[in-house]
Design a protein around this motif. Structure first.
Motif, short mmCIF file in Angstrom:
data_model
loop_
_atom_site.label_atom_id
_atom_site.label_comp_id
_atom_site.label_asym_id
_atom_site.label_seq_id
_atom_site.Cartn_x
_atom_site.Cartn_y
_atom_site.Cartn_z
N GLU A 3 0.88 -1.17 0.00
CA GLU A 3 0.00 0.00 0.00
C GLU A 3 0.92 1.22 0.00
O GLU A 3 2.13 1.08 -0.17
N LEU A 4 0.35 2.39 0.21
CA LEU A 4 1.13 3.63 0.11
C LEU A 4 2.45 3.58 0.90
O LEU A 4 3.51 3.88 0.34
N PRO A 5 2.44 3.18 2.17
CA PRO A 5 3.69 3.22 2.93
C PRO A 5 4.76 2.28 2.37
O PRO A 5 5.95 2.65 2.33
N ARG A 56 6.89 8.51 -6.07
CA ARG A 56 5.68 7.73 -5.85
C ARG A 56 4.45 8.60 -6.04
O ARG A 56 4.45 9.76 -5.67
N ARG A 57 3.42 8.03 -6.66
CA ARG A 57 2.10 8.68 -6.70
C ARG A 57 1.10 7.56 -6.49
O ARG A 57 1.11 6.57 -7.24
N ALA A 58 0.24 7.68 -5.47
CA ALA A 58 -0.65 6.59 -5.09
C ALA A 58 0.20 5.36 -4.81
O ALA A 58 1.21 5.45 -4.13
N LYS A 59 -0.16 4.20 -5.38
CA LYS A 59 0.68 3.01 -5.18
C LYS A 59 1.57 2.78 -6.38
O LYS A 59 2.10 1.69 -6.57
N TYR A 60 1.74 3.80 -7.19
CA TYR A 60 2.57 3.69 -8.39
C TYR A 60 3.93 4.33 -8.18
O TYR A 60 4.07 5.29 -7.41
N LEU A 61 4.92 3.80 -8.89
CA LEU A 61 6.24 4.42 -8.94
C LEU A 61 6.40 5.00 -10.33
O LEU A 61 6.06 4.35 -11.33
N LEU A 62 6.91 6.23 -10.40
CA LEU A 62 7.15 6.87 -11.69
C LEU A 62 8.64 7.09 -11.85
O LEU A 62 9.26 7.79 -11.06
N LEU A 63 9.19 6.43 -12.86
CA LEU A 63 10.64 6.51 -13.11
C LEU A 63 10.84 7.24 -14.43
O LEU A 63 10.24 6.88 -15.45
N PRO A 140 -3.30 11.33 0.43
CA PRO A 140 -3.79 11.63 1.78
C PRO A 140 -2.83 12.48 2.60
O PRO A 140 -3.26 13.22 3.49
N LEU A 141 -1.54 12.40 2.30
CA LEU A 141 -0.57 13.17 3.08
C LEU A 141 -0.34 14.57 2.52
O LEU A 141 0.43 15.35 3.08
N SER A 142 -1.01 14.88 1.40
CA SER A 142 -0.80 16.20 0.81
C SER A 142 -1.87 17.18 1.28
O SER A 142 -2.91 16.79 1.81
N SER A 168 -9.56 4.30 -5.23
CA SER A 168 -8.43 5.12 -5.67
C SER A 168 -8.86 6.40 -6.38
O SER A 168 -8.08 7.34 -6.49
N HIS A 169 -10.11 6.42 -6.86
CA HIS A 169 -10.58 7.64 -7.51
C HIS A 169 -10.91 8.71 -6.48
O HIS A 169 -10.96 9.90 -6.79
N VAL A 170 -11.12 8.27 -5.25
CA VAL A 170 -11.40 9.21 -4.16
C VAL A 170 -10.12 9.62 -3.46
O VAL A 170 -9.85 10.80 -3.24
N LEU A 171 -9.32 8.60 -3.11
CA LEU A 171 -8.15 8.82 -2.28
C LEU A 171 -7.04 7.89 -2.77
O LEU A 171 -7.29 6.73 -3.07
N ALA A 172 -5.82 8.40 -2.83
CA ALA A 172 -4.71 7.60 -3.37
C ALA A 172 -4.04 6.76 -2.30
O ALA A 172 -3.79 7.23 -1.19
N GLY A 173 -3.77 5.51 -2.63
CA GLY A 173 -2.82 4.72 -1.84
C GLY A 173 -3.34 3.96 -0.65
O GLY A 173 -2.58 3.25 0.00
N VAL A 174 -4.64 4.09 -0.33
CA VAL A 174 -5.16 3.41 0.86
C VAL A 174 -5.68 2.02 0.49
O VAL A 174 -6.61 1.90 -0.29
N GLY A 175 -5.09 1.00 1.03
CA GLY A 175 -5.50 -0.37 0.76
C GLY A 175 -6.16 -0.99 1.97
O GLY A 175 -6.54 -0.30 2.92
N ASN A 176 -6.29 -2.30 1.93
CA ASN A 176 -7.09 -3.00 2.94
C ASN A 176 -6.54 -2.87 4.36
O ASN A 176 -7.30 -2.67 5.30
N ILE A 177 -5.24 -3.01 4.51
CA ILE A 177 -4.67 -2.95 5.87
C ILE A 177 -4.91 -1.59 6.50
O ILE A 177 -5.43 -1.48 7.61
#
Length: 285
Positions: A3-5, A56-63, A140-142, A168-177
């Motif tokens: 997830e995000l972390p 990082r953006r949401a659960k994605y990595l941008l290289l 969520p941290l922004s 994910s359309h509402v909030l980025a990166g928050v998963g089940n845990i």
DNA sequence: CAAGTTACCTGACGGC
DNA sequence: TGCCGTCAGGTAACTT
């Protein structure tokens, strides 16, 4: 897994290994991820270009690379990225491997292949990137994620607050845990309709969510089964789980037995006493 | 259109 | 030992 972390931890761990490194070769296992991998395109677009940034953006990595190309990498449930000495044996489920100038390799390993690697070509990478991330909610941290934003998005949504937080359309990166942990700490039942939360409850949700995510990042993420950072070390936030996976155990706060139930198709854990299903209609709103 | 369900894939685990 | 069903951190296409 990630997830995000966890994605943030991987991103931070990879920075020093990747920045300014030139990609000298690309290997693909031949097995597709959630979306097909175009190995030829990965070769032609990335070869001999240098990595200029990783974020990082949401659960994605941008290289990004210095020729204008970019990769958007998602780790799915079991994906991971790690740095290894060049030429050492590949592991089972290593699906993409980039050899770097300093005699190391960046390897993408993904048992279940639910992850994805998207290649953005130089000519269109900027607009492609914008379009791709435009559909995803704020971090969520922004600062552009606020109580007011969440409340506004929740208007008329009968959906459970847990599914809402994981959208994910509402909030980025928050998963089940982290959805489970956040709702427990906020004292809100996972099945409470999103539209029924009071302003005070939304404030509590956002405060608790931010605190939990930051704490998890500081702990190096959560290790369940096989999560490891870029150096192969597991995180230890799972030691801090209050509710996730605690079915049948006493609630740490009140001693009530922790319940498990499917909500929106995902395993949800909650305490009946600490997270009462509130039918608050007007009193607190 | 919103919300729930299913599919994608591999492996670990428990029951028999 | 092994076979079978169930479950797992995510996402998006599909159905209702």
């Amino acid at each position: 897994m990630p997830e995000l972390p966890e994605v943030e931890v991987i991103c931070q761990g990879l920075q020093s290994h990747l920045l300014n490194q030139t990609i000298s070769s690309v290997y693909c296992s031949g097995k597709d991820l959630r979306i097909p991998i175009d190995c030829v395109a990965l070769q032609t677009e990335l070869l001999n270009s240098a990595i200029t940034s990783l974020r990082r953006r949401a659960k994605y990595l941008l290289l990004k690379t210095d020729n204008g190309a970019a990769l958007i990498i998602h780790l799915g449930m079991t994906g991971n990225l790690g740095i290894f000495p060049a030429g050492t044996a590949l592991k089972k489920h290593d699906h993409v491997c980039w050899t770097l100038g300093n005699n190391t390799e960046l390897r993408y390993n993904d048992t279940r292949r639910f992850g994805s690697i998207r290649l953005l070509k130089p000519e269109t990478s900027s607009s492609d990137e914008k379009a791709f991330f435009a559909a995803i909610g704020p971090e969520p941290l922004s600062r552009n994620c606020s109580t007011a934003y969440l409340m506004q998005r929740a208007v008329n949504r009968k959906q459970s607050v847990k599914s809402f937080l994981m959208d994910s359309h509402v909030l980025a990166g928050v998963g089940n845990i982290y959805a489970n942990e956040t709702l427990f700490k906020a004292g809100i039942h996972p099945e409470q309709p999103a539209s029924s939360l009071s302003a005070k409850q939304w404030e509590r949700v956002l405060t608790v969510l931010r605190k939990t995510l930051k704490h998890a990042i500081a702990c190096g993420g959560s290790t369940i089964s096989d999560f490891v950072n870029a150096s192969g070390e597991g995180g230890y936030f799972q030691m801090n789980f209050k509710i996730y996976g605690k079915t049948g155990e006493p609630c740490e706060t009140c001693g009530e037995i922790v319940q498990k139930k499917q909500v929106g198709g995902r395993a949800s854990f909650y305490c009946r006493k600490c997270q009462p299903i509130s039918t608050n209609t007007c009193d607190e709103r």
